[in-house]
Design a protein around this motif. Structure first.
Motif, PDB file in Angstrom:
ATOM      1  N   PHE A  93       0.867  -1.187   0.000  1.00 53.29           N
ATOM      2  CA  PHE A  93       0.000   0.000   0.000  1.00 53.29           C
ATOM      3  C   PHE A  93       0.904   1.238   0.000  1.00 53.29           C
ATOM      4  CE2 PHE A  93      -2.588  -3.414   1.577  1.00 53.29           C
ATOM      5  CZ  PHE A  93      -3.883  -3.139   1.152  1.00 53.29           C
ATOM      6  N   PRO A  94       1.329   1.680  -1.189  1.00 57.36           N
ATOM      7  CA  PRO A  94       2.310   2.769  -1.219  1.00 57.36           C
ATOM      8  C   PRO A  94       1.796   4.064  -0.604  1.00 57.36           C
ATOM      9  CG  PRO A  94       1.577   2.176  -3.445  1.00 57.36           C
ATOM     10  CD  PRO A  94       0.954   1.196  -2.522  1.00 57.36           C
ATOM     11  N   ASP A  95       0.480   4.251  -0.586  1.00 55.17           N
ATOM     12  CA  ASP A  95      -0.050   5.497  -0.031  1.00 55.17           C
ATOM     13  C   ASP A  95      -0.427   5.362   1.442  1.00 55.17           C
ATOM     14  OD1 ASP A  95       0.294   6.699  -2.492  1.00 55.17           O
ATOM     15  OD2 ASP A  95      -1.657   5.987  -3.209  1.00 55.17           O
ATOM     16  N   ILE A  96      -0.013   4.245   2.046  1.00 55.84           N
ATOM     17  CA  ILE A  96      -0.252   4.072   3.492  1.00 55.84           C
ATOM     18  C   ILE A  96       1.104   3.827   4.154  1.00 55.84           C
ATOM     19  CG2 ILE A  96      -1.414   2.672   5.266  1.00 55.84           C
ATOM     20  CD1 ILE A  96      -3.625   2.102   3.270  1.00 55.84           C
ATOM     21  N   PRO A  97       1.803   4.912   4.509  1.00 53.45           N
ATOM     22  CA  PRO A  97       3.162   4.735   5.030  1.00 53.45           C
ATOM     23  C   PRO A  97       3.188   4.030   6.396  1.00 53.45           C
ATOM     24  CG  PRO A  97       2.549   7.080   4.974  1.00 53.45           C
ATOM     25  CD  PRO A  97       1.433   6.323   4.322  1.00 53.45           C
ATOM     26  N   LYS A  98       2.174   4.278   7.228  1.00 53.89           N
ATOM     27  CA  LYS A  98       2.182   3.636   8.557  1.00 53.89           C
ATOM     28  C   LYS A  98       0.898   2.836   8.712  1.00 53.89           C
ATOM     29  CE  LYS A  98       5.319   6.213  11.379  1.00 53.89           C
ATOM     30  NZ  LYS A  98       5.950   7.301  10.692  1.00 53.89           N
ATOM     31  N   VAL A  99       1.042   1.527   8.545  1.00 53.81           N
ATOM     32  CA  VAL A  99      -0.142   0.658   8.512  1.00 53.81           C
ATOM     33  C   VAL A  99      -0.934   0.744   9.813  1.00 53.81           C
ATOM     34  CG1 VAL A  99      -0.828  -1.771   8.467  1.00 53.81           C
ATOM     35  CG2 VAL A  99       0.745  -0.896   6.753  1.00 53.81           C
ATOM     36  N   LYS A 100      -0.242   0.763  10.933  1.00 52.53           N
ATOM     37  CA  LYS A 100      -0.979   0.772  12.209  1.00 52.53           C
ATOM     38  C   LYS A 100      -1.805   2.051  12.361  1.00 52.53           C
ATOM     39  CE  LYS A 100      -0.855   0.385  17.165  1.00 52.53           C
ATOM     40  NZ  LYS A 100      -1.926   1.373  17.207  1.00 52.53           N
ATOM     41  N   VAL A 101      -1.208   3.158  11.988  1.00 52.04           N
ATOM     42  CA  VAL A 101      -1.920   4.442  12.079  1.00 52.04           C
ATOM     43  C   VAL A 101      -3.161   4.394  11.180  1.00 52.04           C
ATOM     44  CG1 VAL A 101      -1.754   6.917  11.535  1.00 52.04           C
ATOM     45  CG2 VAL A 101       0.165   5.739  12.642  1.00 52.04           C
ATOM     46  N   PHE A 102      -2.981   3.856   9.980  1.00 61.45           N
ATOM     47  CA  PHE A 102      -4.120   3.787   9.067  1.00 61.45           C
ATOM     48  C   PHE A 102      -5.202   2.854   9.603  1.00 61.45           C
ATOM     49  CE2 PHE A 102      -6.762   2.243   5.727  1.00 61.45           C
ATOM     50  CZ  PHE A 102      -7.059   3.400   5.018  1.00 61.45           C
ATOM     51  N   LYS A 103      -4.784   1.696  10.133  1.00 57.79           N
ATOM     52  CA  LYS A 103      -5.788   0.749  10.639  1.00 57.79           C
ATOM     53  C   LYS A 103      -6.597   1.379  11.773  1.00 57.79           C
ATOM     54  CE  LYS A 103      -3.482  -3.117  11.388  1.00 57.79           C
ATOM     55  NZ  LYS A 103      -3.120  -4.539  11.510  1.00 57.79           N
ATOM     56  N   ALA A 132      -7.221   4.569  12.058  1.00 62.16           N
ATOM     57  CA  ALA A 132      -8.116   5.554  11.426  1.00 62.16           C
ATOM     58  C   ALA A 132      -9.294   4.842  10.769  1.00 62.16           C
ATOM     59  CB  ALA A 132      -7.343   6.378  10.389  1.00 62.16           C
ATOM     60  N   TYR A 133      -9.032   3.682  10.177  1.00 65.49           N
ATOM     61  CA  TYR A 133     -10.112   2.913   9.542  1.00 65.49           C
ATOM     62  C   TYR A 133     -11.108   2.453  10.610  1.00 65.49           C
ATOM     63  CZ  TYR A 133     -12.612  -0.506   6.769  1.00 65.49           C
ATOM     64  OH  TYR A 133     -13.619  -1.198   6.135  1.00 65.49           O
ATOM     65  N   ARG A 134     -10.599   1.971  11.727  1.00 65.19           N
ATOM     66  CA  ARG A 134     -11.507   1.524  12.806  1.00 65.19           C
ATOM     67  C   ARG A 134     -12.341   2.699  13.315  1.00 65.19           C
ATOM     68  NH1 ARG A 134      -6.809  -1.480  14.705  1.00 65.19           N
ATOM     69  NH2 ARG A 134      -7.047  -3.630  14.007  1.00 65.19           N
ATOM     70  N   GLU A 135     -11.702   3.864  13.404  1.00 68.61           N
ATOM     71  CA  GLU A 135     -12.436   5.066  13.834  1.00 68.61           C
ATOM     72  C   GLU A 135     -13.548   5.400  12.832  1.00 68.61           C
ATOM     73  OE1 GLU A 135     -10.578   9.151  14.734  1.00 68.61           O
ATOM     74  OE2 GLU A 135      -9.355   7.659  15.774  1.00 68.61           O
ATOM     75  N   ALA A 136     -13.222   5.254  11.547  1.00 66.80           N
ATOM     76  CA  ALA A 136     -14.230   5.526  10.508  1.00 66.80           C
ATOM     77  C   ALA A 136     -15.400   4.542  10.645  1.00 66.80           C
ATOM     78  CB  ALA A 136     -13.600   5.437   9.120  1.00 66.80           C
ATOM     79  N   LEU A 137     -15.087   3.290  10.946  1.00 70.62           N
ATOM     80  CA  LEU A 137     -16.161   2.304  11.184  1.00 70.62           C
ATOM     81  C   LEU A 137     -17.031   2.765  12.358  1.00 70.62           C
ATOM     82  CD1 LEU A 137     -14.473  -1.244  11.175  1.00 70.62           C
ATOM     83  CD2 LEU A 137     -16.319  -0.517   9.654  1.00 70.62           C
ATOM     84  N   ASP A 138     -16.354   3.201  13.423  1.00 69.08           N
ATOM     85  CA  ASP A 138     -17.082   3.566  14.645  1.00 69.08           C
ATOM     86  C   ASP A 138     -17.933   4.815  14.445  1.00 69.08           C
ATOM     87  OD1 ASP A 138     -15.840   1.408  15.732  1.00 69.08           O
ATOM     88  OD2 ASP A 138     -14.290   2.569  16.771  1.00 69.08           O
TER      89      ASP A 138
END
Ligand code: HEM
Length: 218
Positions: free
Chosen positions: A165-175, A177-183
């Protein structure tokens, strides 16, 4: 008398899904095809075949993403940086050669999975379930798969773009943010229940693909 904690603070959707699919995840993880692929018992062809199946699934999922991107509630869960179809196409061109479209074989379980996503993916709870199952999986176990494919089947970055995922430099940070978007999707109780049920179905559909791949490669 104290209230059960969920009456004070409802359980966030991301936690409902994580806890609610723990067993389903363990099951998917221990599918024969996955175990043998990750242990190096199969061949590069098995990896190529899995990648071909992913193309059809992500075409359906990302059609739904495009449609939901303009939905008031759904837009928050659509992230351009997750888009996988172009990466899968590059992998297939590398793995099968320029005529890859004529060479790949799509399995019945894969067609059923993609057809189902097309059928229900316009509804937010169902979309959220399929998006969660695939993308958070790709950002988690997918990274382990990538490492194992390099180690066992002599692949470099080429042929493994799907897992990068070249546009996701920090996977943990993105994950996170994704969980927050779900919530923040603001689903009502029925929709949360529908999302969890659909996530179980998403795991089942994935396992059905692994079963058919095992019949060919294991
Ligand atoms: C190939 C073997 C697999 C391995 C080694 C694996 C490994 C992992 C690991 C280590 C995590 C935890 C990541 C974290 O805490 O941030 C995870 C999460 C996840 N995996 Fe897998 N996984 C595999 C297969 C799958 C499959 C087949 C699916 C579904 C199609 C899947 C879906 C998920 C999801 C949705 C999560 C996120 C859980 C959450 O935090 O809510 N995984 N996986």
């Amino acid at each position: 008398m104290s209230l059960p904690v969920e009456e004070i603070a409802p359980v966030p959707l991301s936690a409902v899904l994580r806890q609610g699919t723990r067993d389903a995840h363990a099951g998917a993880n221990s599918e024969q095809f996955i175990e043998e692929l990750l242990s190096g018992a199969l061949t590069r062809d098995a990896h190529a075949d899995l990648t071909a199946q992913l193309l059809v699934v992500y075409e359906a999922l990302e059609e739904a993403s495009a449609a939901l991107g303009s939905d008031d509630r759904g837009a928050g869960l659509v992230f351009a940086e997750l888009t996988r179809v172009p990466a899968i196409e590059r992998d297939l061109a590398f793995l099968y050669g320029p005529e890859w479209r004529d060479k790949i074989r799509i399995l019945p379980a894969t067609r059923a999975y993609a057809d189902h996503v097309r059928e229900v993916g316009g509804s937010l709870p169902q979309y959220a379930a399929h998006s969660y199952t695939r993308y958070l999986g790709d950002l988690s176990g997918g990274q382990i798969v990538k490492r194992m494919m390099k180690e066992h089947y002599g692949l470099g970055e080429e042929g493994l773009a799907f897992y990068t995922f070249p546009d996701i430099p920090k996977v943990k940070v993105f994950k996170d943010a994704y969980r927050e978007a779900l919530d923040e999707l603001d689903l009502d109780d029925d929709e949360v229940a529908a999302t969890l049920a659909e996530t179980h179905l998403a795991f089942t559909l994935n396992r059905a693909v692994f079963t058919e791949l095992a019949e060919i490669h294991c």
